[in-house]
Design a protein around this motif. Sequence first.
Motif, PDB file in Angstrom:
ATOM      1  N   THR A   1      15.500  10.434  11.042  1.00 34.96           N
ATOM      2  CA  THR A   1      15.351  10.239  12.458  1.00 34.96           C
ATOM      3  C   THR A   1      16.053  11.314  13.318  1.00 34.96           C
ATOM      4  O   THR A   1      15.593  11.771  14.291  1.00 34.96           O
ATOM      5  CB  THR A   1      15.478   8.921  12.932  1.00 34.96           C
TER       6      THR A   1
ATOM      7  N   SER B   1      12.685   7.480  17.782  1.00 30.03           N
ATOM      8  CA  SER B   1      12.977   6.664  18.982  1.00 30.03           C
ATOM      9  C   SER B   1      13.384   5.158  18.384  1.00 30.03           C
ATOM     10  O   SER B   1      12.942   4.987  17.139  1.00 30.03           O
ATOM     11  CB  SER B   1      11.950   6.167  19.961  1.00 30.03           C
ATOM     12  N   PHE B   2      14.123   4.537  19.032  1.00 30.17           N
ATOM     13  CA  PHE B   2      14.288   2.998  18.616  1.00 30.17           C
ATOM     14  C   PHE B   2      14.698   1.960  20.020  1.00 30.17           C
ATOM     15  O   PHE B   2      14.796   2.690  21.154  1.00 30.17           O
ATOM     16  CB  PHE B   2      15.605   2.821  17.817  1.00 30.17           C
ATOM     17  N   GLU B   3      14.666   0.938  19.914  1.00 30.02           N
ATOM     18  CA  GLU B   3      14.852  -0.042  21.045  1.00 30.02           C
ATOM     19  C   GLU B   3      16.105  -0.858  21.043  1.00 30.02           C
ATOM     20  O   GLU B   3      16.485  -0.997  19.831  1.00 30.02           O
ATOM     21  CB  GLU B   3      13.737  -1.116  21.281  1.00 30.02           C
TER      22      GLU B   3
ATOM     23  N   THR C   1      18.393  -3.898  23.100  1.00 30.39           N
ATOM     24  CA  THR C   1      18.446  -5.000  23.819  1.00 30.39           C
ATOM     25  C   THR C   1      19.469  -4.944  24.598  1.00 30.39           C
ATOM     26  O   THR C   1      20.691  -4.873  24.261  1.00 30.39           O
ATOM     27  CB  THR C   1      18.373  -6.431  23.184  1.00 30.39           C
TER      28      THR C   1
ATOM     29  N   GLN D   1      14.155  -4.895  26.907  1.00 28.16           N
ATOM     30  CA  GLN D   1      14.158  -4.124  25.756  1.00 28.16           C
ATOM     31  C   GLN D   1      14.049  -2.618  26.596  1.00 28.16           C
ATOM     32  O   GLN D   1      13.321  -2.521  27.386  1.00 28.16           O
ATOM     33  CB  GLN D   1      12.854  -4.340  24.968  1.00 28.16           C
ATOM     34  N   THR D   2      14.891  -1.888  25.995  1.00 24.92           N
ATOM     35  CA  THR D   2      14.695  -0.296  26.689  1.00 24.92           C
ATOM     36  C   THR D   2      14.674   0.523  25.336  1.00 24.92           C
ATOM     37  O   THR D   2      15.472   0.438  24.370  1.00 24.92           O
ATOM     38  CB  THR D   2      16.139   0.111  27.115  1.00 24.92           C
ATOM     39  N   ARG D   3      13.588   1.367  25.507  1.00 27.34           N
ATOM     40  CA  ARG D   3      13.338   2.369  24.418  1.00 27.34           C
ATOM     41  C   ARG D   3      14.353   3.774  24.354  1.00 27.34           C
ATOM     42  O   ARG D   3      14.298   4.460  25.408  1.00 27.34           O
ATOM     43  CB  ARG D   3      11.876   3.029  24.271  1.00 27.34           C
ATOM     44  N   VAL D   4      14.660   4.239  23.524  1.00 31.19           N
ATOM     45  CA  VAL D   4      15.689   5.437  23.569  1.00 31.19           C
ATOM     46  C   VAL D   4      15.153   6.564  22.560  1.00 31.19           C
ATOM     47  O   VAL D   4      14.860   6.184  21.407  1.00 31.19           O
ATOM     48  CB  VAL D   4      17.222   5.056  23.115  1.00 31.19           C
ATOM     49  N   LYS D   5      14.778   7.559  23.164  1.00 36.62           N
ATOM     50  CA  LYS D   5      13.980   8.694  22.508  1.00 36.62           C
ATOM     51  C   LYS D   5      15.465   9.486  21.816  1.00 36.62           C
ATOM     52  O   LYS D   5      16.248   9.967  22.448  1.00 36.62           O
ATOM     53  CB  LYS D   5      13.390   9.507  23.480  1.00 36.62           C
TER      54      LYS D   5
ATOM     55  N   THR E   1      25.135   7.458  19.004  1.00 32.31           N
ATOM     56  CA  THR E   1      24.458   7.279  17.618  1.00 32.31           C
ATOM     57  C   THR E   1      25.339   7.607  16.599  1.00 32.31           C
ATOM     58  O   THR E   1      26.202   8.387  16.824  1.00 32.31           O
ATOM     59  CB  THR E   1      23.162   8.420  17.579  1.00 32.31           C
TER      60      THR E   1
END
Length: 375
Positions: free
Chosen positions: A274, A280-282, A284, A290-294, A327
Amino acid sequence: MKVDFYETLGVSRSADDKELKSAFRKLAMQFHPDRNPGDEACEHKFKEINEAYECLKDPQKRAAYDRFGHAAFENGGMNGGHGFAAGGFADIFEDIFGEMMGGGRRRSSGGRERGADLRYNMEISLEEAFTGKTAQIHVPASVSCDECSGTGAKPGTQPVTCTMCGGHGKVRASQGFFSIERTCPQCQGRGQTIKDPCGKCSGQGRVTEERSLSVNIPAGIEDGTRIRLAGEGEAGMRGGPSGDLYIFLSVKPHEFFQRDGADLYCKVPISMTTAALGGSFEVTTLDGSQTRVKVPEGTQNGRQFRLKGKGMPVLRQPQVGDLYIQTAVETPQNLTRRQRELLEEFEQLSSTENSPQSSGFFSRMKDFFESFAEK
């Protein structure tokens, strides 16, 4: 032969009022009989210090002493005796010795005393600090006795004026040259005594009970914050005012988030693929959304992504902090044979452009030590 007053206080003849008072305070503290019990030399020195200061602090007496010396006060000239002048010695020693000179704990009229302040430690979660809450707490504390209405006296009777101090709460004792005010030993400074104490509170005017209180914890509260509940501490003695209750808050460590003021930090592991290929991942957030992070291609370990307005609310302010996602690139483990073959093939096909930091680091290190060896 009497010692010169200026020499007794250790000051020059040009000393001003401030210097005189400072010298007197210092010496009086050193030689006071209560600090040197049974020492006759200190008692005599203390008398000399007081006599010198009583003279030199008064402009008229000082002028007469400067002109005629000790002869100016012979035959009873210095107040005709040895008592302390009003506003002189006692005023200064109330500051120095506190309780000994009547400057102890203040009591209201009728022997009433303010109750003690109480402390209650409360631990809340980070989620509760985020949203705020109303908590119910149970506090064992002294409350006013309902049987005697807080007076401490048996119902139908009243406290009476102390016969030893006449209701002043203090008694004066003369010790030769000086006199000292002390807390009355009979009424402990209250000015009143109770002949028939209340059977429920034994004359204290208060009893111990467990109370249930409601505490409002606002959103955005921080670790270590103190909340004051006025009048919710211990009840005062014999109808005196109650003390305060202080709630000391601590926020429990969170499993995923770390807090820094209004900002939150969260470390999220991502796979090597990745990080290399992007994805991307979500996550909480604390508000439950829920917020998606690219994740862009080529993301390195430790890179942070800012989610604006997803942190903690600021106490009693409209602002909200941010959430920072850091990350953590995870190295693959427990590889199969085929996975290992693919990675080895990838390694053979890789160039310095694929890993510029590592290749550049070793190159710089080599150049550094080679240049160092040439010097």
